[in-house]
Design a protein around this motif. Structure first.
Motif, PDB file in Angstrom:
ATOM      1  N   VAL A 212     -21.100   0.193 -58.176  1.00 54.27           N
ATOM      2  CA  VAL A 212     -20.066  -0.460 -58.984  1.00 54.27           C
ATOM      3  C   VAL A 212     -18.815  -0.698 -58.130  1.00 54.27           C
ATOM      4  O   VAL A 212     -18.193  -1.755 -58.196  1.00 54.27           O
ATOM      5  N   LYS A 213     -18.510   0.269 -57.296  1.00 53.76           N
ATOM      6  CA  LYS A 213     -17.334   0.160 -56.438  1.00 53.76           C
ATOM      7  C   LYS A 213     -17.479  -1.015 -55.460  1.00 53.76           C
ATOM      8  O   LYS A 213     -16.535  -1.787 -55.242  1.00 53.76           O
ATOM      9  N   GLN A 214     -18.678  -1.138 -54.889  1.00 53.61           N
ATOM     10  CA  GLN A 214     -18.935  -2.259 -53.971  1.00 53.61           C
ATOM     11  C   GLN A 214     -18.719  -3.602 -54.673  1.00 53.61           C
ATOM     12  O   GLN A 214     -18.074  -4.503 -54.141  1.00 53.61           O
ATOM     13  N   VAL A 215     -19.296  -3.720 -55.867  1.00 56.11           N
ATOM     14  CA  VAL A 215     -19.187  -4.986 -56.611  1.00 56.11           C
ATOM     15  C   VAL A 215     -17.725  -5.264 -56.959  1.00 56.11           C
ATOM     16  O   VAL A 215     -17.243  -6.396 -56.828  1.00 56.11           O
ATOM     17  N   ALA A 216     -17.010  -4.212 -57.356  1.00 57.72           N
ATOM     18  CA  ALA A 216     -15.590  -4.386 -57.693  1.00 57.72           C
ATOM     19  C   ALA A 216     -14.796  -4.812 -56.455  1.00 57.72           C
ATOM     20  O   ALA A 216     -13.981  -5.736 -56.506  1.00 57.72           O
ATOM     21  N   GLU A 217     -15.080  -4.154 -55.331  1.00 60.32           N
ATOM     22  CA  GLU A 217     -14.328  -4.458 -54.107  1.00 60.32           C
ATOM     23  C   GLU A 217     -14.635  -5.836 -53.531  1.00 60.32           C
ATOM     24  O   GLU A 217     -13.821  -6.407 -52.806  1.00 60.32           O
ATOM     25  N   SER A 218     -15.799  -6.365 -53.873  1.00 58.86           N
ATOM     26  CA  SER A 218     -16.157  -7.697 -53.358  1.00 58.86           C
ATOM     27  C   SER A 218     -15.271  -8.772 -53.978  1.00 58.86           C
ATOM     28  O   SER A 218     -15.178  -9.887 -53.475  1.00 58.86           O
ATOM     29  N   GLY A 219     -14.641  -8.435 -55.103  1.00 54.25           N
ATOM     30  CA  GLY A 219     -13.783  -9.410 -55.780  1.00 54.25           C
ATOM     31  C   GLY A 219     -14.546 -10.398 -56.636  1.00 54.25           C
ATOM     32  O   GLY A 219     -13.979 -11.374 -57.123  1.00 54.25           O
ATOM     33  N   LEU A 220     -15.858 -10.147 -56.816  1.00 54.99           N
ATOM     34  CA  LEU A 220     -16.678 -11.070 -57.618  1.00 54.99           C
ATOM     35  C   LEU A 220     -16.155 -11.165 -59.043  1.00 54.99           C
ATOM     36  O   LEU A 220     -15.945 -10.155 -59.707  1.00 54.99           O
ATOM     37  N   ARG A 221     -15.947 -12.410 -59.488  1.00 51.18           N
ATOM     38  CA  ARG A 221     -15.501 -12.650 -60.867  1.00 51.18           C
ATOM     39  C   ARG A 221     -16.552 -13.488 -61.585  1.00 51.18           C
ATOM     40  O   ARG A 221     -17.294 -14.236 -60.961  1.00 51.18           O
ATOM     41  N   GLY A 222     -16.608 -13.331 -62.893  1.00 52.16           N
ATOM     42  CA  GLY A 222     -17.646 -13.981 -63.703  1.00 52.16           C
ATOM     43  C   GLY A 222     -17.713 -15.473 -63.437  1.00 52.16           C
ATOM     44  O   GLY A 222     -16.743 -16.189 -63.645  1.00 52.16           O
ATOM     45  N   ARG A 223     -18.878 -15.926 -62.983  1.00 53.77           N
ATOM     46  CA  ARG A 223     -19.041 -17.328 -62.634  1.00 53.77           C
ATOM     47  C   ARG A 223     -19.361 -18.215 -63.844  1.00 53.77           C
ATOM     48  O   ARG A 223     -19.531 -19.418 -63.698  1.00 53.77           O
ATOM     49  N   GLY A 224     -19.484 -17.603 -65.007  1.00 54.12           N
ATOM     50  CA  GLY A 224     -19.800 -18.389 -66.200  1.00 54.12           C
ATOM     51  C   GLY A 224     -18.625 -19.220 -66.678  1.00 54.12           C
ATOM     52  O   GLY A 224     -18.790 -20.182 -67.409  1.00 54.12           O
ATOM     53  N   GLY A 225     -17.432 -18.851 -66.262  1.00 53.73           N
ATOM     54  CA  GLY A 225     -16.271 -19.633 -66.693  1.00 53.73           C
ATOM     55  C   GLY A 225     -15.035 -18.786 -66.906  1.00 53.73           C
ATOM     56  O   GLY A 225     -13.923 -19.193 -66.575  1.00 53.73           O
ATOM     57  N   ALA A 226     -15.228 -17.579 -67.433  1.00 50.16           N
ATOM     58  CA  ALA A 226     -14.054 -16.774 -67.786  1.00 50.16           C
ATOM     59  C   ALA A 226     -13.404 -16.138 -66.559  1.00 50.16           C
ATOM     60  O   ALA A 226     -12.213 -15.833 -66.569  1.00 50.16           O
ATOM     61  N   GLY A 227     -14.172 -15.928 -65.509  1.00 48.97           N
ATOM     62  CA  GLY A 227     -13.608 -15.372 -64.285  1.00 48.97           C
ATOM     63  C   GLY A 227     -13.179 -13.919 -64.386  1.00 48.97           C
ATOM     64  O   GLY A 227     -12.340 -13.456 -63.629  1.00 48.97           O
ATOM     65  N   PHE A 228     -13.783 -13.192 -65.324  1.00 45.32           N
ATOM     66  CA  PHE A 228     -13.449 -11.775 -65.491  1.00 45.32           C
ATOM     67  C   PHE A 228     -14.116 -10.961 -64.375  1.00 45.32           C
ATOM     68  O   PHE A 228     -15.270 -11.204 -64.036  1.00 45.32           O
ATOM     69  N   PRO A 229     -13.393  -9.987 -63.778  1.00 44.92           N
ATOM     70  CA  PRO A 229     -13.995  -9.220 -62.679  1.00 44.92           C
ATOM     71  C   PRO A 229     -15.295  -8.509 -63.089  1.00 44.92           C
ATOM     72  O   PRO A 229     -15.309  -7.715 -64.029  1.00 44.92           O
ATOM     73  N   THR A 230     -16.359  -8.834 -62.370  1.00 46.47           N
ATOM     74  CA  THR A 230     -17.683  -8.293 -62.694  1.00 46.47           C
ATOM     75  C   THR A 230     -17.708  -6.772 -62.577  1.00 46.47           C
ATOM     76  O   THR A 230     -18.286  -6.085 -63.420  1.00 46.47           O
TER      77      THR A 230
END
Lengths: 519, 159
Positions: free
Chosen positions: A143-161
C-alpha cells in the motif's frame, strides 16, 4: 523458422476490417502453400493505421504494414512481406512509427505487442514481476508503494489510489472485495477496452496485487455490455490465470487467496459511478448511494471494497515491478506517472497516446492528432467525455494535469479528447449534454433528474430566440444548482460541457440571424 | 411473427436459468442476461419466478428490469443495429448518418421494421471513438460509417 503474422483482434481494428484481412491472409497462405502462424494481438492504438498487420522477421524484427485492406493481401505476398519486403502499405518497425515512438508506454507496454491470452508472452515481456514482488511483501508495504507512486484514480475523479487501499486494509471485516470499474461509458474513451482486449493479464495482475495488499479475496470486473469482445477476452484470460495458479487459493504459490469473476452491465451509463456500480453488482437498480459511508468502509454487500478504474489497476503491476520512485518520476505537479490519452472524434491521427502528464492540449490535438480529419479548423475539443468541458483554441496551452484543467473549469476525466471542426454547433452540444443527463439520470436526486430536463427546454428556448439572455441566466443558475446539489458526477458535472459551451462559444447562443427568422 | 412461448414453458426455462446462476453473489443481473439470451427479451411471466427464487418482491424485480436500457420487454427484430450517437461520433456526422439510416430502413430509433427484419437503437459509445462514426450490427463492430457501408448494412438486414 515458421513466419509469425500479427493481425489485431481488437474491436477498433475489427471495426475497420481486420477480420476480412485475416481471412484473406489465411486464404493466401493456403493458396500458396506457405506455413505461417497467425497471432491475434491487441491494437497498439494507432487507429489511423488499423488494420495494422505485423510480421516477425528474423533479421529486421517486427515490420508493420497498414492500413491493410483485403485487396492489398495478394500484393503484400508478392512483395515478400513475410520477410519485411517493401510495399505501399509498408510502415517499417512499429516502434519507429512517430505516433508510437513519441509515447511513454508503461501501462500499455505490452498492448498490441503480445498474444493477449499467452501467459508465456506476458511473462516474457515483464509480466507478473509486480505480483511476485507483492506476495513477498507485507500488505502495508505494498500500500505504501502504491501511495508513494502518486497514482491517482484514472477513471476521472483522480483520487489517490493508495489512500483507498489503505482505508480498506485498515478496516477489519470477514470479507473484502476488489471491484474493477470497467464501465467505460464516456465518449472518446477506449483505453479500458484496449487493455482488456490487448493485455488482460495486466488487469488481473493489478487486481491480484490489490487483493494481496488489502486482504480482499474476491474480485469483480464490471464490464459494460457494449464491449462484448472485451468481456469474452477477460473471461478467457481469467480462466487461463486460474489454471496457471495466478488466481485461486494460493496466488502464485503464496498463502494469499484471490479469485475473480467477470460481470456484464446492462446499458446504464450511470453505473460507471462507483456506488451505482456496486448496487448494480448486488443486483439492484443502478441508483447512486450517498457517501458516507465510503465504499472503502462499506462497499459491495456492505463490506470494505476497493473500487478502481481499469487503468488505475493496470498501472499497479509496473509500480510494483519498477518501484514507486520510477513511476513517480514521470509527470508534473501532483499528477504523477503516465496517462493514456485517447484522441478521438474529428481528428486525423486518432488513437491512444500514453504519455507522462504535462503535455499541452495543443500539442496533443495539433502535433500528435494532426488537426481534424475533415481538414477544417479545430473549433472545440471536449476533454473528459460527456461530462467534460469544451475548450476553444485559446485554452490549448493548458497542460495535461488534473489541477491545471480544474483551474480552467475543465477536467481530465478518463483522458478522452473529442475534436470538433468549425461546423460544430455548440448550442447543440450543450443541449445534448443536458439531454444525455436526462436519459441516463438514475433519478435519485432532484437537480439531476429534473434539472437536466429543464435544461433541455431552456436551451431549446435560446435556440428559438425566446429571450436568450434571460434563458442563459436561467441555465447558469440551473447549472450552479446541479453542480453543487447533485449526488454524483452525472448531475454534478453536466454543467461543465454546458457552461463551457456558453462561456467560450457565446456566438452560437445568439438569436438566429434576422433573415432566417423572417422566413 | 415471432412465436411467443407459452407461460408454463417460460416458467420452466426461467427456473432452469435461475438454478444455474442462483449461487452467484448478486445473481439478479446475470439471471436477467440469461433470460434475455434465452427468449430474446425478458418476458413478464419470468418476473414472478425470479422474485420467488431470490426471495424478493416482484416489484423489486420489475424495478431492476426497467432500470437498465438493455432489457427488452418485447422481442427485437432478427437483426439489431445499434448506432452510436455520442459526442465523438457526432463530431464525424453521426446525426446525418442516423437520419439517412432511418430513411433507408423506414423506422426510427427504438423501432422494429414491420417485417421484423431489424430493430434500430441509439447507443452511447461503443469505444470506437477513433474510427467514428460507428455502429454495431448483431454484436459485430463497424467503424468509419459512410454511404457505402450503410448500403451494405441495409442489404444485410434485408437479406
Amino acid at each position: 523458422m515458421i513466419p509469425r503474422i500479427y493481425i489485431p483482434g481488437d474491436s477498433g481494428a475489427l471495426a475497420l476490417g481486420a477480420e476480412k484481412v485475416a481471412k484473406a491472409i489465411e486464404k493466401e497462405l493456403a493458396d500458396r502453400g506457405i506455413e505461417a502462424k497467425i497471432v491475434r494481438n491487441g491494437s497498439r492504438g494507432a487507429y489511423f493505421l488499423e488494420p495494422m498487420v505485423e510480421v516477425a522477421t528474423t533479421d529486421k524484427g517486427r515490420v508493420a504494414y497498414g492500413p491493410v485492406k483485403p485487396s492489398d493481401v495478394k500484393s503484400l505476398f508478392d512483395s515478400g512481406f513475410l520477410t519485411g519486403g517493401h510495399h505501399k502499405r509498408w510502415l517499417g518497425a512499429p516502434d519507429k512509427i512517430p505516433f508510437l515512438a513519441r509515447q511513454t508506454r508503461l501501462t500499455f507496454a505490452r498492448c498490441g505487442l503480445i498474444n493477449p491470452l499467452s501467459l508465456d508472452h506476458y511473462k516474457a515481456h515483464g509480466g507478473l514481476k509486480g505480483l511476485q514482488n507483492a506476495v513477498a511483501m507485507a500488505p502495508a508495504e505494498i500500500v505504501k508503494q502504491v501511495a508513494e507512486s502518486g497514482l491517482r484514480g484514472r477513471g476521472g475523479a483522480g483520487f489517490p489510489t493508495g489512500i483507498k487501499w489503505k482505508t480498506v486494509l485498515d478496516t477489519t471485516a470477514d470479507k473484502k472485495y476488489i471491484v474493477c470499474n470497467a464501465d467505460e461509458g464516456d465518449s472518446a474513451t477506449f483505453a479500458d477496452r484496449m487493455i482488456m482486449e490487448g493485455d488482460p493479464f495486466v488487469l488481473i495482475e493489478g487486481m491480484a496485487i490489490a487483493g494481496v495488499a488489502t486482504g480482499a479475496t474476491k474480485g469483480f470486473v464490471y464490464i459494460r455490455s457494449e464491449y462484448p469482445h472485451a468481456v469474452a477476452m477477460m473471461q478467457k484470460a481469467v480462466d487461463v490465470a486460474r489454471e496457471a495458479g495466478l488466481l485461486g487459493v494460493n496466488v502464485l504459490g503464496s498463502p494469499n487467496a484471490f479469485d475473480m469473476e467477470i460481470r456484464v452491465g446492462a446499458g446504464a451509463y450511470v453505473c460507471g459511478e462507483e456506488t451505482s456500480l456496486l448496487n448494480s453488482l448486488e443486483g439492484k437498480r443502478g441508483v447512486v448511494r450517498a457517501k458516507p459511508p465510503l465504499p472503502a468502509i462499506q462497499g459491495l454487500f456492505g463490506k470494505p471494497t476497493v473500487i478502481n478504474n481499469v487503468i488505475s489497476l493496470a498501472s499497479v503491476p509496473i509500480i510494483m515491478d519498477k518501484g514507486a520512485a520510477f513511476y513517480k518520476d514521470f509527470g508534473m505537479g501532483r499528477s504523477r506517472g503516465t496517462i493514456p490519452i485517447q484522441i478521438a472524434g474529428n481528428v486525423r491521427y486518432g488513437g491512444l497516446f500514453e504519455a507522462a502528464f504535462g503535455m499541452t492540449l495543443g500539442e496533443i490535438v495539433d502535433d500528435i492528432g494532426g488537426g481534424t480529419a475533415t481538414g477544417r479548423p479545430v473549433k472545440a475539443v471536449q476533454v473528459g467525455g460527456p461530462l467534460g468541458a469544451y475548450f476553444p483554441r485559446a485554452l490549448f496551452d493548458t497542460p495535461f494535469d488534473y489541477e491545471a484543467f480544474a483551474a480552467r473549469d475543465g477536467l481530465i476525466g478518463h483522458a478522452g479528447i473529442t475534436v470538433f471542426d468549425d461546423t460544430a454547433d455548440m448550442l447543440k452540444q450543450a443541449r445534448f449534454a443536458m439531454e444525455f443527463c436526462a436519459i441516463e439520470s438514475c433519478g435519485k436526486c432532484t437537480p439531476c433528474r429534473i434539472g437536466s430536463t429543464r435544461g433541455v427546454e431552456t436551451i431549446d428556448k435560446i435556440a428559438r430566440g425566446i429571450e436568450p439572455e434571460k434563458q442563459i441566466e436561467l441555465v447558469t443558475d440551473l447549472c450552479n444548482t446541479m453542480k453543487f446539489g447533485s449526488l454524483c458526477a452525472l448531475g454534478g458535472f453536466t454543467p461543465y460541457p454546458v457552461m463551457s459551451a456558453i462561456n467560450h462559444f457565446r456566438d452560437d447562443f445568439k438569436p438566429a440571424p434576422v433573415a432566417e427568422a423572417a422566413e | 411473427m415471432t412465436m411467443q412461448p407459452a407461460s408454463t414453458e417460460i416458467t420452466s426455462r426461467t427456473a432452469a436459468i435461475i438454478q444455474e446462476l442462483k449461487g452467484l453473489e448478486g445473481p439478479l443481473l446475470p439471471i436477467l442476461h440469461g433470460i434475455q439470451e434465452e427468449f430474446g427479451h425478458v418476458p413478464q411471466d419470468a418476473l414472478p419466478v425470479i422474485a420467488e427464487a431470490l426471495n424478493i418482491s416482484k416489484a423489486e424485480v420489475h424495478g431492476v428490469v426497467t432500470f437498465y436500457h438493455d432489457y427488452r420487454s418485447h422481442p427485437a427484430g432478427r437483426h439489431v443495429l445499434k448506432l452510436c450517437q455520442a459526442e465523438a461520433c457526432q463530431s464525424m456526422g453521426s446525426d446525418a448518418i442516423a437520419a439517412k439510416l432511418k430513411q433507408l430502413l423506414g423506422i426510427g430509433f427504438h423501432e422494429t421494421a414491420r417485417d421484423g427484419s431489424v430493430t434500430l437503437e441509439p447507443v452511447y459509445c461503443l469505444g470506437l471513438c477513433a474510427c467514428a462514426p460507428s455502429a454495431m450490427l448483431d454484436g459485430e463492430v463497424i467503424g468509419r460509417l459512410d454511404d457505402e457501408k450503410l448500403d451494405e448494412i441495409v442489404a444485410e438486414v434485408r437479406s
